[in-house]
Design an enzyme around this catalytic site. Structure first.
Site, PDB file in Angstrom:
ATOM      1  N   HIS A  82      -6.253 -10.397   4.042  1.00  0.00           N
ATOM      2  CA  HIS A  82      -6.726  -9.129   3.487  1.00  0.00           C
ATOM      3  C   HIS A  82      -8.229  -9.003   3.688  1.00  0.00           C
ATOM      4  O   HIS A  82      -8.976  -9.949   3.463  1.00  0.00           O
ATOM      5  CB  HIS A  82      -6.412  -9.074   1.977  1.00  0.00           C
ATOM      6  CG  HIS A  82      -6.798  -7.768   1.362  1.00  0.00           C
ATOM      7  ND1 HIS A  82      -5.942  -6.687   1.344  1.00  0.00           N
ATOM      8  CD2 HIS A  82      -7.944  -7.349   0.778  1.00  0.00           C
ATOM      9  CE1 HIS A  82      -6.547  -5.674   0.764  1.00  0.00           C
ATOM     10  NE2 HIS A  82      -7.759  -6.041   0.411  1.00  0.00           N
ATOM     11  N   ASP A 161      -1.425  -1.002 -10.390  1.00  0.00           N
ATOM     12  CA  ASP A 161      -2.655  -0.899  -9.596  1.00  0.00           C
ATOM     13  C   ASP A 161      -2.801   0.502  -9.005  1.00  0.00           C
ATOM     14  O   ASP A 161      -3.893   1.060  -8.964  1.00  0.00           O
ATOM     15  CB  ASP A 161      -2.684  -1.940  -8.472  1.00  0.00           C
ATOM     16  CG  ASP A 161      -3.873  -1.701  -7.557  1.00  0.00           C
ATOM     17  OD1 ASP A 161      -5.008  -1.814  -8.041  1.00  0.00           O
ATOM     18  OD2 ASP A 161      -3.676  -1.353  -6.381  1.00  0.00           O
ATOM     19  N   ARG A 168      -9.660   4.691 -11.835  1.00  0.00           N
ATOM     20  CA  ARG A 168     -10.999   4.124 -11.653  1.00  0.00           C
ATOM     21  C   ARG A 168     -11.816   4.958 -10.670  1.00  0.00           C
ATOM     22  O   ARG A 168     -13.028   5.133 -10.838  1.00  0.00           O
ATOM     23  CB  ARG A 168     -10.891   2.684 -11.139  1.00  0.00           C
ATOM     24  CG  ARG A 168     -10.413   1.714 -12.207  1.00  0.00           C
ATOM     25  CD  ARG A 168      -9.997   0.392 -11.592  1.00  0.00           C
ATOM     26  NE  ARG A 168     -11.024  -0.195 -10.773  1.00  0.00           N
ATOM     27  CZ  ARG A 168     -10.799  -0.877  -9.639  1.00  0.00           C
ATOM     28  NH1 ARG A 168      -9.562  -1.053  -9.206  1.00  0.00           N
ATOM     29  NH2 ARG A 168     -11.793  -1.375  -8.947  1.00  0.00           N
ATOM     30  N   SER A 183      -7.228  -5.883  -8.635  1.00  0.00           N
ATOM     31  CA  SER A 183      -6.562  -4.835  -7.866  1.00  0.00           C
ATOM     32  C   SER A 183      -6.064  -5.396  -6.525  1.00  0.00           C
ATOM     33  O   SER A 183      -4.895  -5.242  -6.161  1.00  0.00           O
ATOM     34  CB  SER A 183      -7.557  -3.683  -7.639  1.00  0.00           C
ATOM     35  OG  SER A 183      -7.113  -2.812  -6.646  1.00  0.00           O
ATOM     36  N   LYS A 187      -1.758  -6.908  -5.563  1.00  0.00           N
ATOM     37  CA  LYS A 187      -0.940  -6.433  -4.433  1.00  0.00           C
ATOM     38  C   LYS A 187      -0.565  -7.600  -3.518  1.00  0.00           C
ATOM     39  O   LYS A 187       0.549  -7.681  -3.026  1.00  0.00           O
ATOM     40  CB  LYS A 187      -1.718  -5.380  -3.636  1.00  0.00           C
ATOM     41  CG  LYS A 187      -1.773  -4.041  -4.371  1.00  0.00           C
ATOM     42  CD  LYS A 187      -2.630  -3.029  -3.649  1.00  0.00           C
ATOM     43  CE  LYS A 187      -4.090  -3.292  -3.838  1.00  0.00           C
ATOM     44  NZ  LYS A 187      -4.977  -2.156  -3.766  1.00  0.00           N
TER      45      LYS A 187
END
Ligand code: URA
Length: 434
Positions: A82, A161, A168, A183, A187
C-alpha cells in the site's frame, strides 16, 4: 454506554477502552450514532490524540465492521502493498507483476485517485476492458492460478472506514496520525493478506510533508500490522518531486511497461526493486534483500515480469495486446510544451502542483462525478537538479481541451523554480521501518 460520555472523556484527554471504541464504531456503522456526535469525537481525537493501544483497537473495530476476506484457500503466503499516495506513483503496476513473476502471491486491494494523487484502479482502466469489479471467488481463483489479482474496495469491506473517511474529509479531521493509520490499516487487514509492505511517502506531493511525520505514521502502521498478526514493513520514500517522468493514467501505464522491460526511470526502478525485495522476503521466496533484488532483475531481463502483466490484464478482462504494443493505449488529441523562461538549475519542482495540473487536464477528478480522461497528463523532461537553457522544453502536457491545457501549462511553468544553485537530490529511499 452513551456516545455523549465518550466524547467528554476524549475531549478531556482520557483514554478510550476497547469496549468503548467497539461500541462507538458498531453504533456508527449501523447508523445508531449520528454524524454530528462522530464529528465531535473525530475533532476530540484530532486534538487529544490516541495512544498505540487505542489506535490498534480502533483499527480492529473498523476492520471488523464488515466482511473480513478469507484467503485461506490460497496456498502460500499472500502479500499486499500500500502506498500512502503521491504524484506519478505507478508503483503497483510494475511491482505487482514483478513480484508475482518471482512466485510470491499478490492479493491486492487498490483505490481510485484522491485529490491531486492518482489511483491504481484508474490507471489500470487504461487497458481496454479491464475491471477490478471482480467477485471474491474470481479474486481468489486468479491469485491461485496466476499469482496476482487486484480488486477495488467493496461496500462490505471496512464500511466504518468508508463512512468515517467521508466524514473526516468535510470536518477537517483527515490529517491525524491515528486516524490515517487506522483508516489505511483497517482496509489492509480486512483484505486478508498475511504480509503487508507499506510505502509511506514524504514530501510536497505527499500527505506527510515532513519526514518525521512520515516516519511516525510508518511506525504506527507497522505496530498495528504486527499487533494484528500480519508481518509488516514500511519503506519511507521521497515524494518531493513526481516519481519517474510520467504523470497521468495511460502515460503512467506506458512508463510502468517500459520499467518491466528494464527501460524505466532510475528513481522508479529503485523504488520497485526495494519494495519488491521486501515483498519477496516476507513472502518467503528469498533470504535477503540483495537476493530479492537479483531475482527481480532476472524476471525483468528474461521478460517474465512483462508476461505476468499481460496474463493479469487478460484475467481481469483487459486487452493484453496493449501490454506488448503500448502505442495502442489511449492517446491525447492535444499536446502543449512548457518552455524554460531562463537559464539555470531546477531548484525545485513543486510536486503537488504537478498533480494538480494533471487533474486540471482531466487526469483526475474535480468532483466525485467527474469522468477521467485516461489519455491526459504530463511527461516531464526535467526534474530537480537538472540544468536548463532558456527555451528548452521542461515538460509536455497532454489533453483534449485547449483552454484547460493552456491553464495547466501556465500553472506547471510556475511549479518549476529555476535558480543558480545546483540542488543535490535527496535519496529515493529515505528509510525503512521494520
Ligand atoms: N488514505 C486512507 O485510506 N485513509 C486516510 O485517512 C488517508 C489516506
Amino acid at each position: 454506554m452513551r456516545m455523549y460520555d465518550l466524547i467528554i472523556k476524549k475531549r478531556n484527554g482520557g483514554i478510550l477502552a476497547r469496549e468503548e471504541i467497539d461500541y462507538m464504531i458498531n453504533g456508527y456503522t449501523k447508523g445508531e450514532i449520528p454524524d454530528y456526535q462522530m464529528s465531535a469525537m473525530m475533532m476530540a481525537i484530532y486534538f487529544k490524540g490516541m495512544n498505540r493501544e487505542e489506535t490498534l483497537d480502533l483499527t480492529m473495530a473498523m476492520a471488523h465492521s464488515g466482511e473480513m476476506l478469507d484467503l485461506s484457500t490460497v496456498k502460500g503466503i499472500k502479500t499486499d502493498k500500500h502506498s500512502t499516495g503521491g504524484v506519478g506513483d505507478k508503483t503497483s503496476l510494475a511491482l505487482a507483476p514483478m513480484v508475482a513473476a518471482c512466485g510470491v502471491k499478490i492479493a491486492k486491494m487498490s483505490g481510485r485517485g484522491l485529490g491531486h494523487t492518482g489511483g491504481t484502479i484508474d490507471k489500470l482502466e487504461s487497458f481496454q476492458g479491464f475491471t477490478t469489479g471482480i467477485t471474491t471467488e474470481q479474486f481468489i481463483r486468479n491469485v491461485n492460478e496466476i499469482g496476482l489479482a487486484i480488486m477495488g474496495q467493496t461496500k462490505d469491506l471496512a464500511p466504518a472506514d468508508k463512512k468515517l473517511y467521508a466524514l473526516r474529509d468535510v470536518t477537517a479531521t483527515v490529517d491525524n496520525m491515528s486516524l490515517i493509520a487506522s483508516s489505511i490499516m483497517s482496509k489492509k487487514l480486512a483484505a486478508g493478506a498475511d504480509a503487508i509492505v507499506l510505502d509511506v511517502k514524504a514530501g510536497s506531493g505527499a500527505f506527510m510533508k515532513k519526514q518525521e511525520d512520515a516516519f511516525a505514521l510508518a511506525e504506527e502502521m507497522v505496530c498495528i500490522g504486527r499487533g494484528a498478526g500480519r508481518n509488516t514493513i514500511a519503506v519511507v520514500s521521497d515524494m518531493d518531486q513526481p516519481l519517474g517522468f510520467a504523470v497521468g493514467n495511460a502515460l503512467e501505464v506506458k512508463e510502468a511497461i517500459a520499467t518491466l522491460k528494464g527501460e524505466g526511470p532510475e528513481d522508479f526502478t529503485e523504488l520497485c526493486l526495494t519494495l519488491g525485495s521486501f515483498m519477496l522476503l516476507l513472502g518467503g521466496a528469498v533470504q535477503s534483500e540483495e537476493e530479492g533484488q537479483r531475482m527481480l532483475r532476472q524476471v525483468i531481463s528474461d521478460g517474465r515480469a512483462l508476461d505476468k502483466l499481460a496474463q493479469f490484464v487478460r484475467a481481469q478482462g483487459g486487452n493484453e495486446k496493449m501490454v506488448y504494443q503500448p502505442e495502442l493505449l489511449p492517446k491525447a488529441e492535444l499536446s502543449y510544451p512548457v518552455y524554460a523562461s531562463e537559464d539555470g538549475y531546477i531548484e525545485r519542482l513543486v510536486c503537488d502542483e504537478v498533480g494538480m495540473c494533471s487533474l486540471i487536464l482531466g487526469g483526475g477528478r474535480e468532483t466525485k462525478e467527474s469522468v477521467i480522461d485516461l489519455s491526459a497528463g504530463i511527461v516531464l523532461n526535467k526534474k530537480t537538479g537538472a540544468y536548463v537553457q532558456k527555451g528548452e522544453v521542461l515538460a509536455t502536457l497532454y489533453g483534449s481541451c485547449q483552454d484547460k491545457i493552456e491553464a495547466a501549462g501556465r500553472r506547471l511553468a510556475k511549479a518549476y523554480q529555476i535558480g543558480e544553485q545546483k540542488k543535490k537530490k535527496g535519496p529515493m529511499i529515505i528509510g525503512v521501518v521494520k
